[in-house]
Scaffold this motif. Structure first.
Motif, mmCIF file in Angstrom:
data_model
loop_
_atom_site.group_PDB
_atom_site.id
_atom_site.type_symbol
_atom_site.label_atom_id
_atom_site.label_comp_id
_atom_site.label_asym_id
_atom_site.label_seq_id
_atom_site.Cartn_x
_atom_site.Cartn_y
_atom_site.Cartn_z
ATOM 1 N N LEU A 25 0.711 -1.164 -0.058
ATOM 2 C CA LEU A 25 0.193 0.054 0.056
ATOM 3 C C LEU A 25 0.841 1.206 0.002
ATOM 4 O O LEU A 25 0.345 2.502 -0.283
ATOM 5 C CB LEU A 25 -0.926 0.103 1.219
ATOM 6 C CG LEU A 25 -2.170 -0.976 0.832
ATOM 7 C CD1 LEU A 25 -2.975 -0.834 2.073
ATOM 8 C CD2 LEU A 25 -2.996 -0.260 -0.277
ATOM 9 N N GLU A 26 2.088 1.152 0.243
ATOM 10 C CA GLU A 26 3.081 2.439 0.175
ATOM 11 C C GLU A 26 3.638 2.454 -1.128
ATOM 12 O O GLU A 26 4.403 3.453 -1.172
ATOM 13 C CB GLU A 26 3.865 2.270 1.351
ATOM 14 C CG GLU A 26 3.524 2.451 2.569
ATOM 15 C CD GLU A 26 4.157 1.892 3.867
ATOM 16 O OE1 GLU A 26 5.369 1.952 3.633
ATOM 17 O OE2 GLU A 26 3.574 2.006 4.867
ATOM 18 N N LEU A 27 3.714 1.615 -2.055
ATOM 19 C CA LEU A 27 3.902 1.689 -3.151
ATOM 20 C C LEU A 27 3.534 2.643 -4.158
ATOM 21 O O LEU A 27 2.174 2.561 -3.967
ATOM 22 C CB LEU A 27 3.889 0.118 -4.117
ATOM 23 C CG LEU A 27 5.053 -0.824 -3.478
ATOM 24 C CD1 LEU A 27 4.713 -2.137 -4.240
ATOM 25 C CD2 LEU A 27 6.494 -0.575 -3.804
ATOM 26 N N PRO A 28 3.891 3.150 -5.304
ATOM 27 C CA PRO A 28 3.504 3.932 -6.239
ATOM 28 C C PRO A 28 2.407 3.224 -7.197
ATOM 29 O O PRO A 28 2.670 1.886 -6.983
ATOM 30 C CB PRO A 28 4.525 4.593 -6.975
ATOM 31 C CG PRO A 28 5.544 3.665 -6.778
ATOM 32 C CD PRO A 28 5.566 3.211 -5.291
ATOM 33 N N GLU A 29 1.376 3.788 -7.348
ATOM 34 C CA GLU A 29 0.184 3.258 -8.082
ATOM 35 C C GLU A 29 0.723 2.259 -9.476
ATOM 36 O O GLU A 29 0.045 1.069 -9.407
ATOM 37 C CB GLU A 29 -0.668 3.968 -8.459
ATOM 38 C CG GLU A 29 -2.162 3.524 -8.523
ATOM 39 C CD GLU A 29 -3.353 4.532 -8.814
ATOM 40 O OE1 GLU A 29 -3.315 5.170 -7.474
ATOM 41 O OE2 GLU A 29 -3.822 4.766 -9.739
ATOM 42 N N ASP A 30 1.759 2.859 -10.079
ATOM 43 C CA ASP A 30 2.026 1.804 -11.341
ATOM 44 C C ASP A 30 2.773 0.547 -10.941
ATOM 45 O O ASP A 30 2.481 -0.513 -11.692
ATOM 46 C CB ASP A 30 2.914 2.742 -12.216
ATOM 47 C CG ASP A 30 4.019 3.330 -11.510
ATOM 48 O OD1 ASP A 30 4.087 3.182 -10.250
ATOM 49 O OD2 ASP A 30 5.129 3.632 -12.384
ATOM 50 N N GLN B 291 2.108 -0.914 -7.838
ATOM 51 C CA GLN B 291 0.887 -1.635 -7.438
ATOM 52 C C GLN B 291 0.284 -2.481 -8.657
ATOM 53 O O GLN B 291 -0.001 -3.559 -8.569
ATOM 54 C CB GLN B 291 -0.023 -0.744 -6.629
ATOM 55 C CG GLN B 291 0.404 -0.303 -5.484
ATOM 56 C CD GLN B 291 -0.583 0.577 -4.659
ATOM 57 O OE1 GLN B 291 -1.584 0.990 -5.343
ATOM 58 N NE2 GLN B 291 -0.613 0.756 -3.225
ATOM 59 N N GLU B 292 0.032 -1.792 -9.698
ATOM 60 C CA GLU B 292 -0.673 -2.355 -10.959
ATOM 61 C C GLU B 292 -0.079 -3.297 -11.339
ATOM 62 O O GLU B 292 -0.555 -4.826 -11.703
ATOM 63 C CB GLU B 292 -0.846 -1.311 -11.843
ATOM 64 C CG GLU B 292 -2.235 -0.659 -12.070
ATOM 65 C CD GLU B 292 -2.461 0.312 -13.124
ATOM 66 O OE1 GLU B 292 -2.398 -0.193 -14.231
ATOM 67 O OE2 GLU B 292 -2.458 1.433 -12.875
ATOM 68 N N GLN B 293 1.334 -3.270 -11.682
ATOM 69 C CA GLN B 293 2.367 -4.341 -12.039
ATOM 70 C C GLN B 293 2.408 -5.575 -11.075
ATOM 71 O O GLN B 293 1.950 -6.733 -11.591
ATOM 72 C CB GLN B 293 3.604 -3.649 -11.666
ATOM 73 C CG GLN B 293 4.604 -4.185 -13.201
ATOM 74 C CD GLN B 293 5.954 -3.308 -12.713
ATOM 75 O OE1 GLN B 293 6.183 -2.524 -11.860
ATOM 76 N NE2 GLN B 293 6.856 -3.570 -13.797
ATOM 77 N N LEU B 294 2.415 -5.391 -9.780
ATOM 78 C CA LEU B 294 2.285 -6.555 -8.810
ATOM 79 C C LEU B 294 0.964 -7.190 -8.709
ATOM 80 O O LEU B 294 1.084 -8.374 -8.727
ATOM 81 C CB LEU B 294 2.763 -5.924 -7.396
ATOM 82 C CG LEU B 294 4.302 -5.612 -7.001
ATOM 83 C CD1 LEU B 294 4.508 -5.017 -5.511
ATOM 84 C CD2 LEU B 294 4.962 -6.749 -7.293
ATOM 85 N N ILE B 295 -0.004 -6.504 -8.869
ATOM 86 C CA ILE B 295 -1.595 -7.132 -8.558
ATOM 87 C C ILE B 295 -1.694 -7.974 -9.801
ATOM 88 O O ILE B 295 -2.369 -8.854 -9.733
ATOM 89 C CB ILE B 295 -2.274 -6.113 -8.353
ATOM 90 C CG1 ILE B 295 -3.390 -6.202 -7.354
ATOM 91 C CG2 ILE B 295 -3.138 -5.532 -9.632
ATOM 92 C CD1 ILE B 295 -4.301 -5.121 -6.813
ATOM 93 N N ALA B 296 -0.990 -7.430 -10.925
ATOM 94 C CA ALA B 296 -1.345 -8.215 -12.407
ATOM 95 C C ALA B 296 -0.657 -9.393 -12.120
ATOM 96 O O ALA B 296 -0.726 -10.593 -12.615
ATOM 97 C CB ALA B 296 -0.816 -7.593 -13.441
#
Lengths: 416, 487
Positions: B383-388, B390-395
């Protein structure tokens, strides 16, 4: 994937407050509503409350928690109000005319724009730390609600022999529930001279099962290194210190804590919403709007309720006023007057009101009182007076008042 | 019988620091620990302060290792991706009679080589910490804070990645010196031999030394109780503030300590006790801590206290003497004794590790490994990572989107990573220390049941096999009813 959503009203929490708020908004003519919940199913804490007694006021019959919750969830489905579960709101940012909400769910991110937000996140249980539970920290110390979830939703028994610290409603319910599942509930202890939970729960959950309730009793120490092996309790002297001469050791493998609930206002705080230090919920107007225009609060995030029927009612109201806010019908220039919790009144919600409005005041007294008279006054003018043969802090009192047009200073609520 | 060059007894911050230092050399090293995990003793139960070195007598081991350790911390923590902040500290004199003590600490600090010390007046104090009481203070900008368990765990993981073995739930019960080899036996009957033994057993380093026939002084456990406060109050405290210590005090006085996570600690108290296992908090001390907390932090409310805990100091000075003894670090014929490593033990740990490595070099020629990489990288909290990102990891892993611990914002993916990182038996405390789930304001009320479910479904750990801090510590009584699809 990063999904973008635009709605009029975003509701955070799909428990009884969130779903009723959505229905209230829908009834008031709003179609663009979204409910978000962090749990895997809607219904909130009611899902684990498999005992009956819900809905007596609203439906005139005793429902179980899940049954009560399902009625409003079904209505939401029927009325095409979407509920996103397993979705966690982590950020709310206030813009000029909208809010940006960031949420995450399994496999996806959400970025949501909403004109109004209704906070319905409920509350959490106070912890061992909050009550300064002395002694060791072994396995086997649970809050009552956690034990309830494990027992009722996860088929897991936390222990065989337990002492319940605190006489809040969840603790009382769990005393009965653990007993029915074959565990031995040794005792319930309470610091105050009166129980924290409802009368009916004392009768149905303790008296019916011969479980002793020790009032004015404190905890000396929790024992056990790996797993709880016992607890030492002692009566309180009149100066509120522990009377060690009369302390007793109770052997047990589990301690359940039922020592109060705290509204979950971390998101509210991130918006700099003013919080009432007593209720620990947002300070709201009679319309249930917080100090941040466009953000409303209802249910246990606003004030801890004891009866869900009243949560639903309050939440419907928040839903309706949120609609009047987004439709622009809401006059934010109205002058605000504060309500002062006076003699023997612990708190009063709302904390501020506008003149010429009708408002339901929710309040609690500070101690058990026989022949109580509660009066609401403004500058020596009596607005309303109500009599109660008996009332105590565990019972929320609601009084509907018509606020006059001309107010002088604050309103005062007193009990004698 | 498993044979090692070096066997380290104790997986606290001292043992794991030494293990990591040795992992750079061609040595066969193991760490043996009686508990289920690293960091289950003193190392996870302290203030997490990286001291500057003002408090210790010039020429003492405490002074030497504190100052050198402090210097090493920044690089160490950046190599291991461990949270560390050099926030500075005020040692405050409240009345004129305390000014000489302040001067003494200043002179002592300068002599010890503590950098940038200053005695400052009330005005400067207010700039550093608005609202702080006191007339004058010693400001030590090099004082820092670190996540003590994050550090210990990272040291162990890094050492393990470079070939150090870790042996858990094995208690050493016998040590025999066979001329050039020590033979060790455990309570469970395992046998291990090693050329060199490092006694880093913390509270028990006296008993371990006695097993080897070494005449070690005894340890007096001295308990410190603490409160952990809600992160809400994080911004109230800019730097560490300690009172000037009293003359014979065995601790540094009750104070507020910032932690790298944002929870303020109140404590520690200072009471000698008999039992080395007694980590109880007490009614009297908790009341005193609350009182002092309210004095120091006027905006404190009762729900801001989220947990209390106690830690034990392994003191060499008996109760009737009080004060502090110096560290003892001695080589007794390849049995290296470390005893009395109380405060500033955490600060001293990287420096002590170097000294121990040098002592070992007297017995075994040390050759640096060519492929030793000092770094251990770790992804930041989701949750402290930048959004891009986050998107990468969640994918890559959808479990990043499922939040398990609401209070600390810890996702299912992070919980599972924590579970998989545990080297010994999986315990709830082990999970908690590695990913912070269950460490927030609800103390696991919401997430513990979810973690129970995750362990069951994702890692086949049944309800009966779920433990709090070791196999004697079952979380649950068991299933209510049998779980089979067909009755």
């Amino acid at each position: 994937m990063n999904e973008k959503i635009n709605v009029s009203i975003l509701i955070i929490g799909a428990g009884p407050a969130g779903t009723a708020a959505a229905l209230g908004a829908k009834e008031a003519g709003e179609d663009s509503i979204l409910i978000i919940d962090r749990d895997t199913r809607a219904g909130g804490i009611l899902n684990q409350c498999i005992h009956d007694g819900f809905g007596l006021m609203r439906y005139k019959r005793a429902l179980s928690g899940p049954e009560y919750a399902q009625l409003d969830i079904d209505s939401c489905h029927k009325k095409n109000i979407p509920i996103l579960t397993d979705t966690y709101v982590h950020t709310i940012i206030k813009g000029d005319d909208h809010f940006t909400i960031k949420a995450i769910a399994t496999g996806r991110l959400y970025s949501i724009k909403a004109k109004a937000v209704i906070l319905a996140m409920g509350c959490r249980e106070r912890t061992a730390g909050a009550i300064s539970l002395p002694g060791s920290r072994p396995a086997g110390i649970y809050t009552a609600g956690t034990a309830q979830r494990l027992l009722n939703m996860q088929n897991t028994l936390v222990g065989r022999s337990c002492v319940i610290v605190g006489s809040g409603d969840i603790g009382l319910i769990m005393a009965r529930r653990m007993t029915l599942e074959g565990a031995k509930v040794q005792a319930v202890t309470e610091l105050q001279s009166y129980p924290g939970g409802l009368d009916r729960n004392i009768r149905q959950c303790l008296d019916d099962f011969d479980i002793p309730l020790y009032l004015e009793t404190g905890i000396v120490s929790v024992h056990g290194n790996d797993r709880v092996c016992g607890i030492t309790i002692a009566p309180l002297r009149s100066d509120r210190t522990l009377d060690m001469k009369n302390s007793q050791y109770i052997t047990c493998d589990t301690i359940l804590l039922s020592v109060g609930l705290i509204p979950e206002n971390e998101l509210s705080r991130s918006l700099d919403i003013a919080i009432d230090p007593i209720t620990q919920g947002p300070i709201v107007t009679g319309d249930l709007m917080t100090s941040c225009p466009g953000v409303f609060a209802c249910g246990n995030v606003l004030q801890v309720h004891d009866i869900v029927d009243l949560v639903s009612e309050e939440a419907k109201r928040a839903g309706r006023t949120a609609v009047s806010f987004v439709s622009g019908a809401y006059a934010d220039t109205k002058e605000l007057f504060s309500i002062y919790a006076g003699e023997k009144i612990r708190y009063c919600v709302p904390q501020v009101i506008t003149p010429s409005s009708t408002t339901t005041l929710s309040l609690r007294v500070t101690e058990p009182i026989t022949d109580a008279t509660i009066s609401i006054t403004n500058d020596a003018t009596l607005i309303k007076k109500r009599r109660y043969s008996f009332t105590q802090p565990s019972e929320m009192i609601q009084i509907e008042i018509s606020v006059p047009e001309n107010l002088v200073g604050s309103l005062e609520v007193n009990c004698e | 019988m498993e044979q090692y060059d070096v066997l380290i007894i104790g997986a606290g911050v001292i043992g794991t620091s030494i293990a990591r230092e040795l992992s750079a050399y061609d040595l066969k090293t193991a760490v043996i620990e009686k508990e289920a995990d690293v960091c289950f003793g003193i190392s996870s139960r302290n203030s997490g302060v990286v001291h500057s070195g003002i408090h210790y007598a010039p020429g003492s081991l405490r002074a030497l290792h504190a100052v050198r350790g402090n210097e090493l911390f920044e690089e160490l923590c950046s190599q291991l991706t461990v949270p560390y902040e050099r926030i500075g500290k005020l040692t405050v004199a409240f009345e004129e009679s305390q000014f000489p003590t302040l001067e003494k600490l200043y002179t002592q600090g300068v002599e010890n080589g503590v950098p940038d010390l200053q005695i400052i007046d009330a005005k400067r104090m207010q700039e550093l910490q608005p609202g702080v009481g006191g007339a004058r203070a010693l400001y030590s900008p090099s004082t820092g804070i670190v996540g003590p368990y994050e550090l210990t765990i990272a040291l162990a993981e890094h050492a393990h990645a470079h070939g150090v073995d870790f042996i858990f739930t094995e208690e050493v019960v016998s040590i025999k010196n066979r001329s050039d080899l020590y033979e060790i036996q455990t309570k469970k009957g395992s046998q291990i031999s090693a050329k060199i033994i490092i006694d880093a057993a913390g509270l028990y380093s006296d008993s371990i030394a006695h097993l080897a026939g070494i005449d070690s002084p005894r340890i007096y456990p001295c308990r410190g109780e603490y409160y952990v406060l809600d992160k809400r109050l994080e911004d109230e405290l800019q730097l560490l503030i300690y009172p000037v210590p009293g003359n014979h005090s065995s601790g540094l006085g009750i104070h507020l300590t910032n932690t790298v996570e944002g929870n303020i600690l109140i404590g520690p108290s200072n009471d000698y006790i008999e039992n080395k296992e007694d980590l109880s908090t007490t009614v009297q001390i908790l009341a005193r801590l609350r009182e002092e907390g309210h004095e120091l932090l006027p905006s404190l409310t009762s729900s801001d206290f989220i947990r209390s805990f106690a830690g034990l100091r392994p003191k060499l000075t008996p109760p009737e003497v009080g004060g502090f003894g110096d560290f003892i670090i001695e080589d007794h014929d390849r049995f290296i004794l470390l005893i009395g490593i109380e405060s500033p033990g955490l600060t001293a740990s990287p420096s002590i590790a170097i000294s121990i490595r040098e002592m070992i070099a007297n017995h075994i020629p040390l050759a640096l490994k060519k492929d030793w990489d000092p770094s251990l990288t770790r992804e930041e909290r989701f949750l402290e990572l930048p959004e891009d990102r986050q998107e990468q990891l969640i994918a890559e892993d959808p479990d990043y989107g499922s939040v398990v611990c609401r209070c600390e914002g810890i996702t299912k993916a992070e919980v599972l990573q924590a579970v998989d990182r545990i080297m010994g038996p999986v315990t709830y405390i082990g999970i908690k220390l590695r990913c912070r789930a269950m460490m927030g304001r609800c103390q696991g009320g919401f997430c513990a049941p979810r973690i129970a479910e995750i362990l069951k479904t994702e890692r086949d750990i049944t309800i009966d096999e779920q433990f709090y801090k070791g196999i004697e510590s079952p979380m649950f009584e068991g299933l209510l009813r049998e779980e089979s699809p067909h009755e």
